[in-house]
Design a protein around this motif. Structure first.
Motif, short mmCIF file in Angstrom:
data_model
loop_
_atom_site.label_atom_id
_atom_site.label_comp_id
_atom_site.label_asym_id
_atom_site.label_seq_id
_atom_site.Cartn_x
_atom_site.Cartn_y
_atom_site.Cartn_z
N GLN A 45 0.83 -1.21 0.00
CA GLN A 45 0.00 0.00 0.00
C GLN A 45 0.86 1.26 0.00
O GLN A 45 0.53 2.24 -0.67
CB GLN A 45 -0.94 0.00 1.21
N LEU A 46 1.96 1.23 0.74
CA LEU A 46 2.87 2.38 0.79
C LEU A 46 3.45 2.66 -0.59
O LEU A 46 3.54 3.81 -1.01
CB LEU A 46 3.99 2.12 1.80
N TYR A 47 3.83 1.61 -1.32
CA TYR A 47 4.34 1.82 -2.67
C TYR A 47 3.28 2.50 -3.55
O TYR A 47 3.60 3.41 -4.30
CB TYR A 47 4.77 0.50 -3.31
N GLY A 48 2.05 2.06 -3.46
CA GLY A 48 0.97 2.69 -4.24
C GLY A 48 0.83 4.15 -3.92
O GLY A 48 0.66 4.99 -4.81
N TRP A 49 0.92 4.50 -2.64
CA TRP A 49 0.82 5.90 -2.24
C TRP A 49 2.01 6.70 -2.74
O TRP A 49 1.85 7.81 -3.26
CB TRP A 49 0.71 6.00 -0.71
N VAL A 50 3.23 6.17 -2.56
CA VAL A 50 4.43 6.86 -3.01
C VAL A 50 4.40 7.05 -4.52
O VAL A 50 4.71 8.13 -5.04
CB VAL A 50 5.70 6.10 -2.57
#
Length: 56
Positions: A45-50
């Motif tokens: 999820q963090l990668y998607g946000w970044v």
């Protein structure tokens, strides 16, 4: 909801088969395994946000 139910059924079947053949459970110890899975999900999820925020 259907995917969650199918995942639960699949896990129950795999656990049953492993117990039937007296094999060790195919998962890490309970709490560390759960935390690891949560970490993998949060990292995804963090990668998607970044990517959405900084890599447009």
């Amino acid at each position: 909801m259907k995917i969650i139910f199918l995942s639960l059924i699949t896990g129950l079947i795999v656990g049953f088969v492993f117990a039937l053949f007296k094999l060790p459970i195919p998962a890490p110890p309970a709490l560390p395994g759960i935390i690891g899975i949560i970490g993998i999900y949060l990292g995804f999820q963090l990668y998607g946000w970044v990517a959405a925020t900084f890599l447009k």
